[in-house]
Design a protein around this motif. Structure first.
Motif, short mmCIF file in Angstrom:
data_model
loop_
_atom_site.label_atom_id
_atom_site.label_comp_id
_atom_site.label_asym_id
_atom_site.label_seq_id
_atom_site.Cartn_x
_atom_site.Cartn_y
_atom_site.Cartn_z
N ASN A 227 1.08 -0.99 -0.29
CA ASN A 227 0.06 0.27 -0.15
C ASN A 227 0.48 1.75 -0.56
O ASN A 227 0.95 2.24 0.67
N ILE A 229 1.17 4.14 -1.93
CA ILE A 229 -0.14 5.57 -1.90
C ILE A 229 -0.07 5.74 -0.77
O ILE A 229 0.34 6.87 -0.43
N ASP A 230 -0.33 5.01 0.05
CA ASP A 230 -1.42 5.14 1.11
C ASP A 230 0.06 5.99 1.91
O ASP A 230 0.04 6.75 3.30
N GLN A 231 1.28 4.82 2.14
CA GLN A 231 1.80 5.49 3.30
C GLN A 231 2.87 6.61 2.74
O GLN A 231 3.50 7.65 3.72
N TYR A 233 1.06 9.29 1.26
CA TYR A 233 0.64 10.46 2.31
C TYR A 233 0.79 10.45 3.47
O TYR A 233 1.09 11.58 3.93
N ILE A 234 1.37 9.22 4.56
CA ILE A 234 1.48 9.72 5.45
C ILE A 234 2.95 10.32 5.29
O ILE A 234 3.11 11.18 6.01
N TYR A 237 1.93 14.07 4.94
CA TYR A 237 1.70 14.18 6.24
C TYR A 237 3.13 14.96 7.06
O TYR A 237 2.67 16.09 7.95
#
Length: 349
Positions: A227, A229-231, A233-234, A237
Motif C-alpha cells: 500500500n 500510495i497510502d504510505q 500520503y503519510i 503528512y
C-alpha cells in the motif's frame, strides 16, 4: 522572491542574528529532551509529548539551515560541497568512531561499526545530501525555480531507495526550502510574518491532533510496500506538519526576540551558536553514558518525570557547551569542523 534577502534583525558582536540563535537553542533543547524520553522510557512511542516534539523539531533545524542559506553561493558547487563535507561528514565520522570506542570500553550494546558509521548522527549526513540535491540540478538547469522543483522531486523519490530512508530527505529538503522562502517573507513584512505564523500554527495544531506513532514511524520501505500510495500520503503528512510547526516557531521567536535588549537573552543566544557541537556531544553524554549509568524511568519517578527530563536536558546542554569550549581552547575545535584544520596549521607556522 529573490531567495537572497538579508535579515537585518539585531545582531551580536560576532555578526550573528540573536533571535535565530535563540531558536537554535530552543530546537537543540527539544532534541535533547526528546532523546531523554527515548533513552529512559521504554514506551516512548506512546508519549504524546515525544510524538509532538518529533513532529517538527528536526524539520525546524533544517528550516534554520535554509533560512541562513545564500542560494546564489551554491553556484560555486565545488567550494560549497568541499566545505560542507569538512563541516558535516568528517566530524560525524570522527565522533562516531570516538563514541564507538567508548561504547566498547564500557560494554554498551551497539551497532556494528560499519552500520554506526552509516546511520550515526544522521542529521549531519542528511544536511549534506540535501546540499547535493540542491547543487546538482542547479548546475544542470540554471533557472532557480526549475532547479528547485527538480531538487524537490528528487527528494521525494528517495523514499523508494533502500538504505536512504533514515536521512528523511523527503521531509528534510522541503523543510530546508521552506526556510529559504520564509526568510523572504519575514524580511519584507512584519504583517505577513504575523499572518503566516498564525496560519501555520493553526495548521500545525489541527494536524497534531491526528499525529501519532504510526505517522511518526511509517513504513519507510515504500518500494516493498503493498500500500505504498497510502504510505506516501503519510510521508506528505509529515512534511506539512513539520513545516507548519517549524514556521510557527520561527515566526513566534522572530516576533518576540527580534529586537530583544534583555541581557539574559543575548547571553543565552551564545549557546545557540554551538548547536552542532551540542548535537554531537549529547550523543555521547546522554545516549551512551547517562543512559548506561542512570536509572530513570516514569515508573520510579512518577508525575515528576517531566521535571527530571527538563533538568537533565539543561545539564546535558551545559556540559556539552563547556566541553566544546574546553576542546576549542585546547586547539581541538577542528573536530567539529574540519575546515578549521587549515587555520590551525597556519597558526602554528
Amino acid at each position: 522572491m529573490a531567495l537572497s534577502e538579508i535579515d537585518k534583525s539585531q545582531i551580536n558582536s560576532t555578526g550573528r542574528i540573536i533571535w535565530l540563535d535563540i531558536v537554535k537553542l530552543f530546537a537543540i533543547f527539544l532534541v535533547v529532551y526528546g532523546h531523554c524520553i527515548q533513552q529512559f522510557d521504554d514506551h516512548y512511542k506512546e508519549s504524546s509529548l515525544f510524538v509532538a516534539i518529533c513532529s517538527f523539531h528536526m524539520p525546524l533545524f533544517m528550516m534554520l539551515s535554509g533560512y541562513v542559506l545564500n542560494y546564489n553561493k551554491l553556484l560555486n558547487y565545488k567550494v560549497v560541497l568541499t566545505k560542507r563535507f569538512c563541516q558535516l561528514i568528517l566530524p560525524s565520522l570522527f565522533w562516531i568512531t570516538i563514541i564507538y570506542v567508548i561504547e566498547n570500553a564500557i560494554g554498551v550494546r551497539h551497532l556494528p561499526f560499519s552500520r554506526a558509521l552509516w546511520y550515526g548522527l544522521w542529521f549531519l549526513k542528511s544536511l549534506f545530501v540535501c546540499t547535493i540535491l540542491l547543487v546538482v540540478p542547479q548546475q544542470i538547469f540554471r533557472h532557480k525555480y526549475f532547479s528547485l522543483t527538480i531538487s524537490l522531486i528528487l527528494s521525494q523519490i528517495t523514499v523508494f531507495i533502500p538504505h536512504l530512508w533514515f536521512l528523511q530527505l523527503n521531509v528534510m529538503l522541503p523543510s530546508l526550502m521552506a526556510g529559504m522562502f520564509v526568510k523572504d517573507i519575514f524580511v519584507k513584512s512584519k504583517k505577513q510574518t504575523v499572518i503566516i505564523t498564525i496560519v501555520s500554527f493553526i495548521v500545525f495544531l489541527f494536524l497534531l491532533h491526528y499525529f501519532d506513532k504510526d505517522i511518526l514511524y511509517p513504513d519507510m520501505f515504500l518500494m516493498l510496500s503493498d500500500n505504498w500510495i497510502d504510505q506516501y500520503y503519510i510521508q506528505l503528512y509529515k512534511v506539512i506538519i513539520g513545516i507548519s510547526g517549524g514556521i510557527s516557531i520561527l515566526g513566534l521567536f522572530k516576533i518576540l526576540f527580534e529586537s530583544a535588549e534583555i541581557k539574559i537573552i543575548k547571553r543565552l543566544s551564545v549557546l545557540g551558536r554551538f548547536t552542532l557541537e551540542i548535537y554531537i556531544l549529547q550523543s555521547l553524554i546522554l545516549e551512551v553514558l547517562l543512559s548506561h549509568y542512570l536509572e530513570i524511568s516514569p515508573d520510579n519517578c512518577g508525575d515528576y518525570i517531566w521535571l527530571i527530563y527538563i533538568s537533565l536536558s539543561i545539564i546535558v546542554i551545559a556540559i556539552s557547551f563547556c566541553l566544546a569550549k574546553i576542546l576549542s581552547r585546547c586547539g581541538l575545535y577542528w573536530t567539529f569542523n574540519f575546515n578549521k584544520i587549515k587555520s590551525l596549521c597556519l597558526k602554528f607556522q
